[in-house]
Design a protein around this motif. Structure first.
Motif: not given
Length: 131
Positions: A41, A90, A104, A108
């Motif tokens: 992320i 997320p 990830l 997302a």
């Protein structure tokens, strides 16, 4: 519901962009998904991770505002320079860690400072699934 892990080369689209962009993931974590570096992320840095989306049409972008004013109010797209200021949000359960960061997944989203929403169109691999 499972969702594919995103890796380097994933296709991205901004809601105000004129063309798709690409996610570039540096191999710092040494984790591969589908043979490419796996994303976390935190892979949200403009230009380094998020490639431009050709032309930006956001009425919040200062370059678009200036060009539109110069064109006497006619919306004038300008070259895109992504301006993400936070990590990816997320979409699935962030239970898989790469290094110390959540992986990830393809659900997302990323918010651009100029009001665009960046989504993952194609995660660049489909063989590794996150439960």
């Amino acid at each position: 519901m499972t969702c594919p892990q995103v890796c380097s080369g994933a296709a991205l689209q901004c809601s105000f962009g004129a063309a798709p962009g690409v996610l570039n993931v540096l191999p710092a974590n040494r984790v591969l998904a589908g043979g490419m570096p796996a994303a976390t992320i935190m892979d949200s840095a403009p230009i380094v991770n998020i490639a431009p989306f050709a032309m930006c049409q956001s009425p919040s972008n200062p370059a678009v505002i200036a060009a539109t004013a110069a064109a006497l109010g006619v919306l004038t797209p300008m070259p895109c320079v992504p301006a993400a200021t936070a990590p990816w949000i997320p979409g699935g359960a962030p239970t898989v860690l790469i290094g110390s960061m959540p992986a990830l997944d393809a659900m997302a989203t990323l918010i651009c400072m100029w009001a665009g929403v960046i989504k993952i169109v194609q995660p660049a691999q489909t063989s590794v699934l996150i439960p």
